[in-house]
Structures are given as C-alpha cells and as structure tokens.
Scaffold this motif. Structure first.
Motif, short mmCIF file in Angstrom:
data_model
loop_
_atom_site.label_atom_id
_atom_site.label_comp_id
_atom_site.label_asym_id
_atom_site.label_seq_id
_atom_site.Cartn_x
_atom_site.Cartn_y
_atom_site.Cartn_z
N GLN A 1 -82.17 -45.99 30.04
CA GLN A 1 -82.29 -45.69 31.47
C GLN A 1 -81.09 -44.89 31.97
O GLN A 1 -81.25 -43.94 32.76
N ALA A 2 -79.90 -45.26 31.48
CA ALA A 2 -78.71 -44.51 31.89
C ALA A 2 -78.75 -43.08 31.36
O ALA A 2 -78.39 -42.13 32.06
N LEU A 3 -79.16 -42.90 30.12
CA LEU A 3 -79.25 -41.56 29.55
C LEU A 3 -80.28 -40.70 30.27
O LEU A 3 -80.06 -39.51 30.52
N ALA B 1 -81.30 -41.16 33.40
CA ALA B 1 -80.84 -40.92 34.78
C ALA B 1 -79.81 -39.81 34.85
O ALA B 1 -79.76 -39.06 35.83
N THR B 2 -79.00 -39.68 33.81
CA THR B 2 -77.98 -38.63 33.80
C THR B 2 -78.48 -37.34 33.14
O THR B 2 -77.70 -36.40 32.96
N HIS B 3 -79.77 -37.35 32.76
CA HIS B 3 -80.43 -36.16 32.17
C HIS B 3 -79.76 -35.73 30.86
O HIS B 3 -79.80 -34.53 30.51
N LEU B 4 -79.17 -36.67 30.16
CA LEU B 4 -78.62 -36.35 28.85
C LEU B 4 -79.71 -36.28 27.79
O LEU B 4 -79.54 -35.61 26.76
#
Length: 309
Positions: A160-162, A164-167
């Motif tokens: 989810q973090a990846l 959300a940061t578009h990584l």
C-alpha cells in the motif's frame, strides 16, 4: 643377633588410595545427572531413530524388519546424470537458504555486537540495548512469523505504501510466500543467536590491544579486520553452529512464509511423519543429521572451540 626390620608403607599407601577414591567420588556423582540427561534425551532417541530408519512399513503399520529400502528410496534417481534427483534438489534448496541466512545474520550479528561492545560505554546502556534485542523472543516463533503477513501481503502495508508513493504500478507478489519472505523470517528469528556469542567474545577482548593498534597507525577498518575479527572467531563459529543447525532442520518457517510451496528437508520429514511414514522420515532425519554434523565439523576445523573458550 637381632633381625633388622625394614619399615613398611602399605598402611599409608592404602590410606592415600582411599583418600583419592573419596575425593574422586563426588566428581563422578556430579557428572552423573548430566550424563543421564544426555543419554535420555539425545543418545537413546538418536539410536531409536537410527533403528527405525532400517524398518519397513506399509499404509497401515510399521514392520520391524531390517531393510535398506528407505535409504534407497531417498536417493532414487540420483544415479542418473541427465537430471538432478529430488533429494539433491531439496538439499540444495535447504543449503541455499542456510548459506544466505548465515551470511546475513553473521554481518548483522557482528555489526550489532561490535556496536554494543565498543561504542556503548555505559554498562547500563549495554544491558538495556541487549535486553531490547531479546524483545522478539518474548513471543512465540509462530506469532513473529504471522506478524509479517499483514506487512508483506498483496494488500499489506508495504504494498500500500509503495502504491501510494507511485514507486510501483502493481502490488509486489514476491514479498510474501516466496524465497524472500522465508529468508526474511529466518533472519528475523535467528539473528539473536549470532549476536549473543559474538558479543560475548568481543567483551573478552583486551581493550589495550585496540589502543596499541591505533597507536601503531591502524585505521578503524584495520583494527576491526586485524584485531577484532580474529579475536571474535570463536563467537562467530558458535553463532554459526546455532544458526546453521536450526535453519537446516526448520520446517515451520518454510511452510508458513513459503506458502507450503517451497521444499526443504525439514518439510519433507514433517510431511512423512504426518502420513505415518516414520521409517522414511527417520532415514531422512539421519541423513540430515549427517550433513549437519559434517558442516559443524568443518566449522570446528576453523577454530578449536575447546581451546578458545
């Protein structure tokens, strides 16, 4: 003419012998509980396992008849040069995990132990930080493994973090139920077994040796390489024995974090035991024990632990 009588010493010698026997008796008595415990919980089960590995079995019962069938079945197909047999593939996978986990835990364990031993001056701070390292051991291995699933899952916090940061454009599938997750869990569970013996070895190093090396013009890296590392070999070898023996026989971590999709020797033994194929499982256990003992023997050739301790 009076006969000459020579003095004799048998009574004194007998008394001395009796005294020696009395002094030796408590030592034997002190060793007896440990000897009995070692025999009861290690030697006898190992002998029983070895005996059962030569028994026959079928779908319904174990047949106490001597046979090499279990060992032949393990290495079935290994004589062919065209393909690697299942046994060698499984041992190769297990040794691969063991080597990767050993390398990572050695680097982490040495780094953490070095920081605690040489950069934390206060004894109270050392004790506090050392106790912090033990916090994961306040819960069971299963809970510690399961705690990674909400983090590494397809909809876990990491993905989810990846996203959300578009990584990344899509969730990373290899974070969970993969070789990566198995290695991560092993490192999380067993790094402490490497920290403790290395830290103990480093605390025994004479600090004047480090000062002498610095006075001679050695850099910080040279001090670590030429002084700290050689004097920490005993701790590294002991920690390596702990990590390697545990990882080689582990089946729970591989099963949970690998999604029951990754083969290991411990997993094969667990499955055979579940199907009541005890002679086959015993044969695999004996072979695994032989492999582990060869690895431990190789490690003890590097450092004679008995002389160093």
């Amino acid at each position: 003419m009076a006969s000459l009588q020579l003095p004799t010493q048998p009574p004194a010698a007998s008394a001395d012998t009796s005294g020696v026997r009395h002094r030796r008796a408590p030592a034997w008595l002190q060793a007896t509980p440990l000897t009995l415990t070692f025999a009861l919980f290690f030697v006898i089960p190992l002998v029983i396992t070895l005996i059962v590995s030569f028994w026959d079995y079928n779908e319904y019962q174990i047949i106490p008849a001597f046979t090499f069938k279990n060992y032949v079945a393990i290495f079935d197909g290994c004589s062919s040069m065209s393909d690697v047999c299942v046994t060698l593939k499984t041992y190769g996978s297990t040794v691969k995990f063991c080597a990767i986990v050993w390398a990572i835990t050695t680097v982490l364990g040495f780094t953490i132990a070095y920081f605690l031993a040489f950069h934390v001056r206060s004894t109270g701070a050392q004790t506090t930080l050392f106790l912090i390292c033990t916090i994961p051991f306040w819960t069971s291995n299963v809970i510690r493994m399961i705690s990674w699933i909400p983090l590494l899952g397809r909809n876990g916090l990491v993905n989810q973090a990846l996203l959300a940061t578009h990584l990344v454009d899509r969730p990373l599938e290899w974070l969970l139920y993969s070789n990566f997750s198995v290695v991560l869990a092993f490192v999380h569970l067993y790094t402490f077994f490497m920290i403790v013996p290395i830290f103990n070895a480093m605390m025994r190093i004479d600090r004047s040796l480090l000062e002498a090396a610095r006075d001679a013009g050695a850099s910080g890296w040279q001090v670590v390489r030429d002084v700290v590392l050689p004097l920490s070999k005993t701790g590294i070898v002991i920690g390596s024995i702990f990590v390697i023996t545990i990882v080689m026989g582990d089946f729970l971590t591989v099963g949970v974090m690998g999604g029951q999709q990754i083969a290991s020797v411990g997993k094969i033994i667990q499955v055979q035991t579940g199907y009541l194929q005890f002679p086959a499982a015993a044969a695999n256990a004996i072979i695994l024990l032989a492999v582990v003992l060869m690895i431990v023997w190789a490690l003890t050739r590097v450092v004679d632990i008995r002389k160093e301790l």
